[in-house]
Design a protein around this motif. Structure first.
Motif, PDB file in Angstrom:
ATOM      1  N   UNK A 239     -11.393 -15.546 -13.266  1.00 59.20           N
ATOM      2  CA  UNK A 239     -10.958 -14.328 -13.933  1.00 59.20           C
ATOM      3  C   UNK A 239     -11.112 -13.094 -13.057  1.00 59.20           C
ATOM      4  N   UNK A 240     -11.603 -13.288 -11.847  1.00 58.86           N
ATOM      5  CA  UNK A 240     -11.645 -12.173 -10.902  1.00 58.86           C
ATOM      6  C   UNK A 240     -10.276 -11.928 -10.278  1.00 58.86           C
ATOM      7  N   UNK A 241      -9.334 -12.857 -10.524  1.00 63.33           N
ATOM      8  CA  UNK A 241      -7.949 -12.658 -10.085  1.00 63.33           C
ATOM      9  C   UNK A 241      -7.149 -12.097 -11.256  1.00 63.33           C
ATOM     10  N   UNK A 242      -6.139 -11.280 -10.980  1.00 60.63           N
ATOM     11  CA  UNK A 242      -5.411 -10.626 -12.072  1.00 60.63           C
ATOM     12  C   UNK A 242      -4.593 -11.614 -12.901  1.00 60.63           C
ATOM     13  N   UNK A 243      -4.540 -11.413 -14.212  1.00 65.84           N
ATOM     14  CA  UNK A 243      -3.721 -12.258 -15.081  1.00 65.84           C
ATOM     15  C   UNK A 243      -2.337 -11.658 -15.278  1.00 65.84           C
ATOM     16  N   UNK A 244      -1.394 -12.483 -15.700  1.00 64.23           N
ATOM     17  CA  UNK A 244      -0.092 -11.964 -16.085  1.00 64.23           C
ATOM     18  C   UNK A 244      -0.262 -10.993 -17.261  1.00 64.23           C
ATOM     19  N   UNK A 245       0.485  -9.905 -17.216  1.00 67.04           N
ATOM     20  CA  UNK A 245       0.388  -8.893 -18.250  1.00 67.04           C
ATOM     21  C   UNK A 245      -0.576  -7.771 -17.924  1.00 67.04           C
ATOM     22  N   UNK A 246      -1.357  -7.910 -16.839  1.00 68.61           N
ATOM     23  CA  UNK A 246      -2.266  -6.823 -16.456  1.00 68.61           C
ATOM     24  C   UNK A 246      -1.447  -5.574 -16.128  1.00 68.61           C
ATOM     25  N   UNK A 247      -1.972  -4.426 -16.523  1.00 65.30           N
ATOM     26  CA  UNK A 247      -1.240  -3.169 -16.337  1.00 65.30           C
ATOM     27  C   UNK A 247      -2.051  -2.219 -15.456  1.00 65.30           C
ATOM     28  N   UNK A 248      -1.366  -1.607 -14.518  1.00 65.71           N
ATOM     29  CA  UNK A 248      -2.011  -0.783 -13.500  1.00 65.71           C
ATOM     30  C   UNK A 248      -1.426   0.630 -13.531  1.00 65.71           C
ATOM     31  N   UNK A 249      -2.301   1.605 -13.284  1.00 66.33           N
ATOM     32  CA  UNK A 249      -1.907   3.015 -13.349  1.00 66.33           C
ATOM     33  C   UNK A 249      -2.201   3.705 -12.014  1.00 66.33           C
ATOM     34  N   UNK A 250      -1.255   4.503 -11.561  1.00 67.15           N
ATOM     35  CA  UNK A 250      -1.458   5.306 -10.364  1.00 67.15           C
ATOM     36  C   UNK A 250      -2.427   6.437 -10.697  1.00 67.15           C
ATOM     37  N   UNK A 251      -3.386   6.657  -9.835  1.00 71.31           N
ATOM     38  CA  UNK A 251      -4.405   7.682 -10.083  1.00 71.31           C
ATOM     39  C   UNK A 251      -3.758   9.059 -10.261  1.00 71.31           C
ATOM     40  N   UNK A 252      -4.272   9.828 -11.221  1.00 73.91           N
ATOM     41  CA  UNK A 252      -3.751  11.170 -11.478  1.00 73.91           C
ATOM     42  C   UNK A 252      -3.938  12.083 -10.275  1.00 73.91           C
ATOM     43  N   UNK A 253      -4.932  11.773  -9.439  1.00 72.44           N
ATOM     44  CA  UNK A 253      -5.228  12.621  -8.280  1.00 72.44           C
ATOM     45  C   UNK A 253      -4.279  12.399  -7.110  1.00 72.44           C
ATOM     46  N   UNK A 254      -3.457  11.324  -7.189  1.00 72.72           N
ATOM     47  CA  UNK A 254      -2.543  11.054  -6.068  1.00 72.72           C
ATOM     48  C   UNK A 254      -1.459  12.121  -6.019  1.00 72.72           C
ATOM     49  N   UNK A 255      -1.249  12.690  -4.839  1.00 74.20           N
ATOM     50  CA  UNK A 255      -0.239  13.735  -4.667  1.00 74.20           C
ATOM     51  C   UNK A 255       0.873  13.237  -3.742  1.00 74.20           C
ATOM     52  N   UNK A 256       2.119  13.181  -4.227  1.00 73.24           N
ATOM     53  CA  UNK A 256       3.236  12.679  -3.420  1.00 73.24           C
ATOM     54  C   UNK A 256       3.753  13.736  -2.446  1.00 73.24           C
ATOM     55  N   UNK A 257       2.970  14.068  -1.479  1.00 72.76           N
ATOM     56  CA  UNK A 257       3.323  15.132  -0.535  1.00 72.76           C
ATOM     57  C   UNK A 257       4.617  14.812   0.206  1.00 72.76           C
ATOM     58  N   UNK A 258       5.550  15.765   0.194  1.00 73.04           N
ATOM     59  CA  UNK A 258       6.807  15.603   0.916  1.00 73.04           C
ATOM     60  C   UNK A 258       7.860  14.791   0.192  1.00 73.04           C
ATOM     61  N   UNK A 259       7.562  14.310  -1.011  1.00 70.63           N
ATOM     62  CA  UNK A 259       8.521  13.496  -1.746  1.00 70.63           C
ATOM     63  C   UNK A 259       9.600  14.379  -2.381  1.00 70.63           C
ATOM     64  N   UNK A 260      10.804  13.829  -2.500  1.00 70.19           N
ATOM     65  CA  UNK A 260      11.893  14.486  -3.192  1.00 70.19           C
ATOM     66  C   UNK A 260      11.737  14.343  -4.690  1.00 70.19           C
ATOM     67  N   UNK A 261      12.605  14.990  -5.483  1.00 70.91           N
ATOM     68  CA  UNK A 261      12.470  14.969  -6.947  1.00 70.91           C
ATOM     69  C   UNK A 261      12.584  13.577  -7.559  1.00 70.91           C
ATOM     70  N   UNK A 262      13.423  12.727  -7.006  1.00 69.05           N
ATOM     71  CA  UNK A 262      13.550  11.375  -7.555  1.00 69.05           C
ATOM     72  C   UNK A 262      12.291  10.562  -7.348  1.00 69.05           C
ATOM     73  N   UNK A 263      11.736  10.594  -6.136  1.00 68.64           N
ATOM     74  CA  UNK A 263      10.508   9.861  -5.847  1.00 68.64           C
ATOM     75  C   UNK A 263       9.342  10.418  -6.651  1.00 68.64           C
ATOM     76  N   UNK A 264       9.322  11.745  -6.851  1.00 69.91           N
ATOM     77  CA  UNK A 264       8.263  12.336  -7.660  1.00 69.91           C
ATOM     78  C   UNK A 264       8.365  11.867  -9.117  1.00 69.91           C
ATOM     79  N   UNK A 265       9.603  11.664  -9.604  1.00 69.97           N
ATOM     80  CA  UNK A 265       9.786  11.152 -10.961  1.00 69.97           C
ATOM     81  C   UNK A 265       9.218   9.745 -11.096  1.00 69.97           C
ATOM     82  N   UNK A 266       9.397   8.925 -10.060  1.00 68.11           N
ATOM     83  CA  UNK A 266       8.841   7.570 -10.081  1.00 68.11           C
ATOM     84  C   UNK A 266       7.317   7.638 -10.062  1.00 68.11           C
TER      85      UNK A 266
END
Length: 328
Positions: A239-266
């Motif tokens: 169970x130390x390996x991820x199961x199907x259905x596991x959900x992952x979130x990008x950290x709120x502190x991550x800053x997409x420096x230099x990204x265009x509007x479309x990439x920032x939307x993603x």
């Protein structure tokens, strides 16, 4: 039934092609509509929702707690790499990169399909035909939306041989309902989930209006699954390996420096809705529709998102019923 690693693990030629410098792209400047301003986002070319607005794929996970096994799972998920968009424009006579979506009328002829995993497939006729767009590579997914009945049909390893249609498995959903497949059943995805709601689509990126989680893969999973996943295809009991259905979130502190509007939307979508582990495959490959409009510059920016900026989240509080994808 277990399916092994099916996603493309060696795509050197395609990856190299997508790494070429791309042209610049323009995005609509309009901001996304607030959720209360629309009933649902229809599937392009139809009036059908991509499942109800309270469906799991549309759930905001930005405030959910980190899963207790987050660090353990991530330690087995090659987080020293950047994410990779598993879609893009074709180059010359190159592969059709991405999973295509076919929309048909309700009157479209439906055919019998012979399934490798017949015991876990929906035994109905499928609207396959000469107009069906099939994914390139080994997976050969077919995603078909009947715009008259708002039914979603999905198959993998889709082929026509000697005048008969064959596929690895087949699954059918009503896009207007939250009903899940029987627990233990696969679908066209190893997790037993629909593929369509987890695909990144060009128009939603163009309009900066993404309202759902995104499907992705990792090489090694456990033989367990988390709601709303219905199936697993892991190679370990640990169970130390991820199961199907596991959900992952990008950290709120991550800053997409230099990204265009479309990439920032993603990036915003990955922070708000996250990624859903849906199949075995290359590390941190996330899926999108086949569309010739994907700009190379957008893809290059998306390939700069670091995997080590993600955490697994505990989605158990979202569940209302084990047989439904509806959320609180």
């Amino acid at each position: 039934m277990r399916r092994g690693v099916r996603r493309r693990l060696a795509v050197g030629g395609v990856v190299a092609a997508l790494g070429l410098a791309g042209t610049t792209y323009a995005m609509a400047d309009a901001r996304p509509q607030p959720a209360e301003a629309r009933a649902y986002r229809p599937v392009a070319g139809t009036s059908c929702p991509t499942f109800p607005s309270d469906n799991y794929w549309h759930a905001d996970i930005s405030k959910l707690p980190v899963h207790p096994r987050s660090k353990k799972w991530l330690s087995h998920m090659y987080t020293n790499v950047d994410l990779h968009p598993d879609f893009g424009s074709s180059f010359g006579d190159g592969p059709n990169y991405g999973i295509p979506i076919t929309v048909v009328r309700h009157s479209h002829k439906k055919v019998r399909v012979r399934f490798q995993y017949a015991g876990e497939s929906d035994k109905v006729r499928y609207p396959l035909g000469g107009d069906t767009r099939i994914e390139g590579g080994s997976d050969r997914h077919a995603i078909i939306v009947d715009k008259g009945s708002c039914k979603l049909y999905e198959t993998f390893a889709t082929r026509k041989k000697n005048g008969r249609w064959h596929a690895g498995s087949g699954a059918v959903w009503s896009l207007e309902k939250n009903k899940l497949r029987p627990n233990g059943w696969t679908s066209a995805d190893a997790a037993g989930l629909p593929i369509l709601p987890g695909l990144l689509r060009w128009k939603e990126v163009k309009h900066r209006d993404i309202d759902h989680a995104i499907r992705f893969t990792t090489p090694i999973t456990s033989n367990h699954h988390l709601w709303p996943a219905r199936h697993d295809a892991g190679s370990t009991n640990r169970r130390s390996y991820p199961p199907m259905g596991a959900r992952f979130r990008l950290r709120a502190s991550y800053h997409p420096s230099g990204f265009g509007p479309g990439a920032r939307a993603v990036v915003r979508a990955m922070k708000t809705y996250g990624l859903v582990l849906a199949d075995n495959g290359s590390a941190w490959y996330f899926q999108g529709e086949r569309n010739a409009h994907w700009p190379n510059s957008l893809l290059d920016q998306l390939k700069q998102i670091p995997a080590d900026q993600f955490v697994a989240v505990d989605t158990s509080s979202l569940k209302i019923s084990g047989d439904s994808a509806a959320t609180h």
